[in-house]
Each structure stands twice: as structure tokens, then as C-alpha cells.
Motif scaffolding. Sequence first.
Motif, PDB file in Angstrom:
ATOM      1  N   ALA A 119     -26.015 -48.739  -7.419  1.00 49.98           N
ATOM      2  CA  ALA A 119     -27.290 -49.288  -7.881  1.00 49.98           C
ATOM      3  C   ALA A 119     -27.078 -50.688  -8.434  1.00 49.98           C
ATOM      4  CB  ALA A 119     -27.907 -48.389  -8.955  1.00 49.98           C
ATOM      5  N   ALA A 120     -28.183 -51.433  -8.549  1.00 53.37           N
ATOM      6  CA  ALA A 120     -28.136 -52.788  -9.088  1.00 53.37           C
ATOM      7  C   ALA A 120     -29.512 -53.164  -9.593  1.00 53.37           C
ATOM      8  CB  ALA A 120     -27.658 -53.794  -8.038  1.00 53.37           C
ATOM      9  N   ALA A 121     -29.556 -54.099 -10.545  1.00 52.84           N
ATOM     10  CA  ALA A 121     -30.814 -54.587 -11.100  1.00 52.84           C
ATOM     11  C   ALA A 121     -30.799 -56.106 -11.122  1.00 52.84           C
ATOM     12  CB  ALA A 121     -31.032 -54.040 -12.514  1.00 52.84           C
ATOM     13  N   PHE A 122     -31.874 -56.710 -10.641  1.00 55.03           N
ATOM     14  CA  PHE A 122     -31.997 -58.169 -10.592  1.00 55.03           C
ATOM     15  C   PHE A 122     -32.464 -58.699 -11.937  1.00 55.03           C
ATOM     16  CE2 PHE A 122     -34.319 -62.123  -9.767  1.00 55.03           C
ATOM     17  CZ  PHE A 122     -33.401 -62.832  -9.013  1.00 55.03           C
ATOM     18  N   PHE A 123     -31.902 -59.824 -12.359  1.00 53.52           N
ATOM     19  CA  PHE A 123     -32.280 -60.494 -13.599  1.00 53.52           C
ATOM     20  C   PHE A 123     -32.559 -61.966 -13.325  1.00 53.52           C
ATOM     21  CE2 PHE A 123     -30.373 -56.728 -15.291  1.00 53.52           C
ATOM     22  CZ  PHE A 123     -30.908 -56.558 -16.564  1.00 53.52           C
ATOM     23  N   PRO A 124     -33.462 -62.570 -14.105  1.00 55.09           N
ATOM     24  CA  PRO A 124     -33.729 -63.994 -13.889  1.00 55.09           C
ATOM     25  C   PRO A 124     -32.565 -64.887 -14.286  1.00 55.09           C
ATOM     26  CG  PRO A 124     -34.956 -63.192 -15.792  1.00 55.09           C
ATOM     27  CD  PRO A 124     -34.366 -61.991 -15.105  1.00 55.09           C
ATOM     28  N   THR A 125     -31.716 -64.439 -15.233  1.00 56.15           N
ATOM     29  CA  THR A 125     -30.546 -65.226 -15.633  1.00 56.15           C
ATOM     30  C   THR A 125     -29.343 -64.315 -15.809  1.00 56.15           C
ATOM     31  OG1 THR A 125     -30.757 -65.039 -18.051  1.00 56.15           O
ATOM     32  CG2 THR A 125     -32.098 -66.731 -16.964  1.00 56.15           C
ATOM     33  N   GLY A 126     -28.169 -64.905 -15.631  1.00 56.02           N
ATOM     34  CA  GLY A 126     -26.951 -64.156 -15.855  1.00 56.02           C
ATOM     35  C   GLY A 126     -26.722 -63.851 -17.317  1.00 56.02           C
ATOM     36  N   THR A 127     -27.117 -64.756 -18.201  1.00 58.43           N
ATOM     37  CA  THR A 127     -26.985 -64.508 -19.633  1.00 58.43           C
ATOM     38  C   THR A 127     -27.726 -63.236 -20.022  1.00 58.43           C
ATOM     39  OG1 THR A 127     -26.712 -66.854 -20.176  1.00 58.43           O
ATOM     40  CG2 THR A 127     -27.529 -65.422 -21.924  1.00 58.43           C
ATOM     41  N   MET A 128     -28.938 -63.061 -19.529  1.00 55.46           N
ATOM     42  CA  MET A 128     -29.715 -61.861 -19.834  1.00 55.46           C
ATOM     43  C   MET A 128     -29.056 -60.626 -19.219  1.00 55.46           C
ATOM     44  SD  MET A 128     -33.714 -60.957 -18.987  1.00 55.46           S
ATOM     45  CE  MET A 128     -34.330 -62.397 -19.839  1.00 55.46           C
ATOM     46  N   ALA A 129     -28.589 -60.733 -17.997  1.00 60.94           N
ATOM     47  CA  ALA A 129     -27.954 -59.588 -17.339  1.00 60.94           C
ATOM     48  C   ALA A 129     -26.744 -59.112 -18.129  1.00 60.94           C
ATOM     49  CB  ALA A 129     -27.537 -59.968 -15.920  1.00 60.94           C
ATOM     50  N   GLN A 130     -25.945 -60.057 -18.583  1.00 58.40           N
ATOM     51  CA  GLN A 130     -24.735 -59.687 -19.300  1.00 58.40           C
ATOM     52  C   GLN A 130     -25.042 -59.154 -20.693  1.00 58.40           C
ATOM     53  OE1 GLN A 130     -20.940 -60.955 -17.810  1.00 58.40           O
ATOM     54  NE2 GLN A 130     -21.211 -62.618 -19.272  1.00 58.40           N
ATOM     55  N   GLN A 131     -26.013 -59.766 -21.365  1.00 54.56           N
ATOM     56  CA  GLN A 131     -26.433 -59.256 -22.668  1.00 54.56           C
ATOM     57  C   GLN A 131     -26.861 -57.791 -22.546  1.00 54.56           C
ATOM     58  OE1 GLN A 131     -26.958 -60.860 -25.832  1.00 54.56           O
ATOM     59  NE2 GLN A 131     -25.710 -62.540 -25.062  1.00 54.56           N
ATOM     60  N   VAL A 132     -27.657 -57.520 -21.543  1.00 59.38           N
ATOM     61  CA  VAL A 132     -28.173 -56.167 -21.346  1.00 59.38           C
ATOM     62  C   VAL A 132     -27.039 -55.208 -20.996  1.00 59.38           C
ATOM     63  CG1 VAL A 132     -29.578 -54.737 -19.808  1.00 59.38           C
ATOM     64  CG2 VAL A 132     -30.525 -56.843 -20.788  1.00 59.38           C
ATOM     65  N   ALA A 133     -26.140 -55.615 -20.118  1.00 60.54           N
ATOM     66  CA  ALA A 133     -25.030 -54.743 -19.732  1.00 60.54           C
ATOM     67  C   ALA A 133     -24.197 -54.346 -20.944  1.00 60.54           C
ATOM     68  CB  ALA A 133     -24.150 -55.445 -18.699  1.00 60.54           C
ATOM     69  N   LEU A 134     -23.835 -55.321 -21.756  1.00 60.34           N
ATOM     70  CA  LEU A 134     -22.982 -55.035 -22.907  1.00 60.34           C
ATOM     71  C   LEU A 134     -23.722 -54.214 -23.951  1.00 60.34           C
ATOM     72  CD1 LEU A 134     -21.192 -58.488 -23.200  1.00 60.34           C
ATOM     73  CD2 LEU A 134     -20.299 -56.381 -22.213  1.00 60.34           C
ATOM     74  N   ARG A 135     -25.030 -54.450 -24.086  1.00 57.65           N
ATOM     75  CA  ARG A 135     -25.810 -53.645 -25.025  1.00 57.65           C
ATOM     76  C   ARG A 135     -25.899 -52.199 -24.551  1.00 57.65           C
ATOM     77  NH1 ARG A 135     -30.841 -55.646 -28.460  1.00 57.65           N
ATOM     78  NH2 ARG A 135     -31.154 -53.751 -29.673  1.00 57.65           N
ATOM     79  N   CYS A 136     -26.144 -52.010 -23.273  1.00 59.75           N
ATOM     80  CA  CYS A 136     -26.225 -50.646 -22.733  1.00 59.75           C
ATOM     81  C   CYS A 136     -24.907 -49.904 -22.909  1.00 59.75           C
ATOM     82  CB  CYS A 136     -26.606 -50.687 -21.259  1.00 59.75           C
ATOM     83  SG  CYS A 136     -28.311 -51.185 -20.933  1.00 59.75           S
ATOM     84  N   TRP A 137     -23.796 -50.576 -22.631  1.00 58.73           N
ATOM     85  CA  TRP A 137     -22.501 -49.913 -22.776  1.00 58.73           C
ATOM     86  C   TRP A 137     -22.206 -49.588 -24.235  1.00 58.73           C
ATOM     87  CZ3 TRP A 137     -21.100 -47.337 -19.003  1.00 58.73           C
ATOM     88  CH2 TRP A 137     -21.064 -47.821 -17.681  1.00 58.73           C
ATOM     89  N   ALA A 138     -22.635 -50.452 -25.150  1.00 59.58           N
ATOM     90  CA  ALA A 138     -22.430 -50.173 -26.570  1.00 59.58           C
ATOM     91  C   ALA A 138     -23.141 -48.881 -26.971  1.00 59.58           C
ATOM     92  CB  ALA A 138     -22.921 -51.341 -27.414  1.00 59.58           C
ATOM     93  N   GLY A 139     -24.365 -48.696 -26.462  1.00 52.60           N
ATOM     94  CA  GLY A 139     -25.099 -47.472 -26.772  1.00 52.60           C
ATOM     95  C   GLY A 139     -24.458 -46.250 -26.158  1.00 52.60           C
ATOM     96  N   ARG A 140     -23.894 -46.405 -24.969  1.00 56.72           N
ATOM     97  CA  ARG A 140     -23.319 -45.253 -24.267  1.00 56.72           C
ATOM     98  C   ARG A 140     -21.934 -44.881 -24.799  1.00 56.72           C
ATOM     99  NH1 ARG A 140     -25.901 -43.847 -19.531  1.00 56.72           N
ATOM    100  NH2 ARG A 140     -27.828 -45.019 -19.243  1.00 56.72           N
ATOM    101  N   THR A 141     -21.175 -45.875 -25.279  1.00 58.88           N
ATOM    102  CA  THR A 141     -19.844 -45.581 -25.814  1.00 58.88           C
ATOM    103  C   THR A 141     -19.892 -45.281 -27.307  1.00 58.88           C
ATOM    104  OG1 THR A 141     -19.393 -47.924 -26.295  1.00 58.88           O
ATOM    105  CG2 THR A 141     -18.765 -47.100 -24.109  1.00 58.88           C
ATOM    106  N   GLY A 142     -20.982 -45.681 -27.972  1.00 57.44           N
ATOM    107  CA  GLY A 142     -21.064 -45.510 -29.417  1.00 57.44           C
ATOM    108  C   GLY A 142     -20.259 -46.537 -30.191  1.00 57.44           C
ATOM    109  N   ASN A 143     -19.835 -47.615 -29.509  1.00 58.06           N
ATOM    110  CA  ASN A 143     -19.032 -48.651 -30.154  1.00 58.06           C
ATOM    111  C   ASN A 143     -19.622 -50.012 -29.760  1.00 58.06           C
ATOM    112  OD1 ASN A 143     -17.015 -50.578 -30.865  1.00 58.06           O
ATOM    113  ND2 ASN A 143     -15.444 -48.990 -30.785  1.00 58.06           N
ATOM    114  N   SER A 144     -20.066 -50.780 -30.734  1.00 58.47           N
ATOM    115  CA  SER A 144     -20.725 -52.062 -30.463  1.00 58.47           C
ATOM    116  C   SER A 144     -19.764 -53.240 -30.444  1.00 58.47           C
ATOM    117  CB  SER A 144     -21.806 -52.317 -31.517  1.00 58.47           C
ATOM    118  OG  SER A 144     -21.231 -52.385 -32.812  1.00 58.47           O
TER     119      SER A 144
END
Length: 427
Positions: A119-144
Motif C-alpha cells: 500500500a501507499a499514500a500520496f502526500f503534497p510534500t515529503g515533509t508532511m509524509a515523513q512527519q506522518v510516518a514517524l508519528r504513526c510509528w510512534a503510536g504503534r511502537t509506544g515510543n516517541s
Amino acid sequence: MGETSEQAGGADRAEGLHEAGPDGEKLRPAGPDGGEPHAPGPDGGTTAQAARRRRLAAWRASERVLVRAPMDRPMGEQLTALAADAGSVYDMDGHPDVYGDGIVTELERRVAALLGFPAAAFFPTGTMAQQVALRCWAGRTGNSTVALHPLAHPEVHEAGALPVVSGLRTVHPTKEPRLPTAAEIQDLAEPFGTLMLELPLRDAGFVLPSWDELVAAVDAARERDAVVHVDGARLWECASHFGRPLAEIAGLADSVYVSFYKSLNGLSGAVLAGPPELAEEARVWRHRYGGQVFQQYPAALAALLGLERELPRLPSYVEHARVVAAALAEGFAASAVPWFRVHPEPPHTHQFQVWLPYTPDVLNEAAVRQAEETKTALFRVWSAPAAALPGVSFTEVTVAEPGLEWTAEEVRAAVEEFVTRVLEAQS
């Protein structure tokens, strides 16, 4: 113990001070603004603005360049070319996208398949894509906490967005100008939820580890119970260095972000690829971050064209970049400059750095004069490094399709002409 982003300081994060590089991204400033004072120009603008207009005019008029950057072409010309070529990659009789359907969905599907993700999701900017990716992983791992290099894009070019916007904390396994080693990841004295690897590490000179080093670094993160996210803004040109297909490189990670404008000549936009549940959550955060754009079909069309046309050419750019880099080194070695550095040598991708012992104003004047007087643009913008190195400057060199026409002899001759103008500008 690794250094935190707060300890690293915020000065390097002021992206607004950075000047655009050849691919449209930002370079660090030479002094406050490329070494040029903010004095009013004759038309009411600043001296720096006038200098930038002069450079753009010289680049656009140049007949010989190593790369033709987007800002070198007028908007009308670019839009006309996009309209003429887009039909080769997508049915132009179809309806435009609405909030990410249609052509945007097709682009997501193609990139996910290319990178070997479901799967993949399109973003208008790479900064936003990366911010979202790292935020999602923080929630899933329980470590920010995110482990990354202090020269990585979020630390240098995003105005401190990770802690300010996403509430994430960063630690640095190494300060060396390269990606962290497996030992450095293993020895990091505190837990982290995500290891972010920028491939290549742009601000260190577009450098890459070896394949074995990369695999070992990923394995070390897994041993620390961390996920791995790859900043692959320039992943497209890494395949030659690793000798592996894109899907195998991307497959080392749990998620990968790729850009469309840096190497593929797209207009804008990025894709975050990973497991379906990550892409689904990322779309929710994309909306929350303001990235649910009504229509994006021009960017999607340009991205599809880049995948079709530029991606297959990148290996030839990487190969010729090594020829250009070697010829630059030979030219400077035979010149009157006291010292120089081509880094890395040979280049790991089709981009690399050149360092010289002169101020940015001297080198930028020499570069623009060479373009104006000979219609040959060898270098673009020279900048001062972030570290305090008075009288030293660097530039980023990109070799793309126009650069394939240059022979080693022509590169050496262009270096000779450039150095002549450097010495004149210095006197």
C-alpha cells in the motif's frame, strides 16, 4: 549516549534562510543570504534578490549545463510540455481526481508495486509524509523517540517540526558525516521506537553505506525492537550503488517515503509506502495535517511521467557523474587553486559536493560570469558550510540528461575557465 535534537540547536532548522539548490530544495546559506548583503537594489529589491535574478537569467540562457533545473524553464513552457506528454502515461479523457481518487490512486498503486509494498499514500510534500510516518510509528511502537542522523532532513530543513508539530523526540547515534553503523545503533544508550535512515544522506554529500553496512544497521534496529523508516526522497538513484533493485532496497524497511520532484523532474508530491494499516492511518493524519488537497492531477501526471522517463535514465546519470567528478578533480588539481575536495569520490549517486577555499560571493560571481560569458554553467549556487569554516564554500553538483553530453576533456576545460574567473573575482 546520542545527542538530542534540542542539544543540536535550532539554527540549522531555519529553512527559510536556505537558498534553493538545483533540484529546488534548499542549500545552507552563505552568510545571511549567499554572502550577498540585504541592501536595496536599483529596482527597490534587495541585492540578494537582484543577484538571484541574475543567476536565473544566466542559467536559462546557458547552452551547456550539467542539469536543467525546473526554475530554468518558464511556467508556460513547463505546462505546455506536461499537457503534450501526459497522454503517454494516463488516459487524459478521464476525470480529474477529487480528494485523492482517480489518477492519485493509480500513482499510489504503481509506486507501491515498484517498491514492493502492499500500500501507499500520496502526500503534497515529503515533509508532511515523513512527519506522518514517524508519528504513526510512534503510536504503534509506544515510543516517541526517533533515532536519526543530525544532518537528516527533519533536523536541518523542517524548522524543528518533529518536536513542535508531532511531539516526537530525536536522538543521534552518530555525528560522523555518514549513516550510523550497526555498532552505533546497538550502543545507543536509550530506547527508541523508530530508526530513520536517509538514503542517501544529502547534507553529508549524498553518501550511502555499503549494502552489507545497510543490512547490518537495519538488523541492529530490529534487535532493539525498533521499526525502520527510510527517507528515500532520493532513493530512486541508489540502486546503482547497492547493485540491488529498488524493491529489495526498500524491502529492508517497514516504510519508505519517496519524492517525485528531486530526481524525477516532477512538479511536487511524495508517496509514503508501507503496510496497508499504516497507509490507512497515514491518510487520516494527512487530512489532519491539511494535506487532503482537492485536486492534484498535475502533480500526479508529472510524477507518472518521471517514473516512465527519468527513472530508467538514472543509472546512466550515476555512471556519468563519476566521469564528471573525476574530471573536476583533475581540472582543479592542474589549476592554481590551493586545495579542493570532490566528495564523495567517486560519487555514490548522480549528485556530489565540491569544496573550495574561497568565499561564496567570489565563487558565485565566477560561476555566473562563466555562464553569462561562455553560455556554460558548470556550477550553480555556492554556499558556506554550517560549521564555522571562514573562507571555505561548497556546492552541490547534479549530473542529469544534459550532463551526459559532457566529455571529461570538456569538464576540465570548463574548470580552467571557472578558476580564471575565480582569481579575477578574488582580486
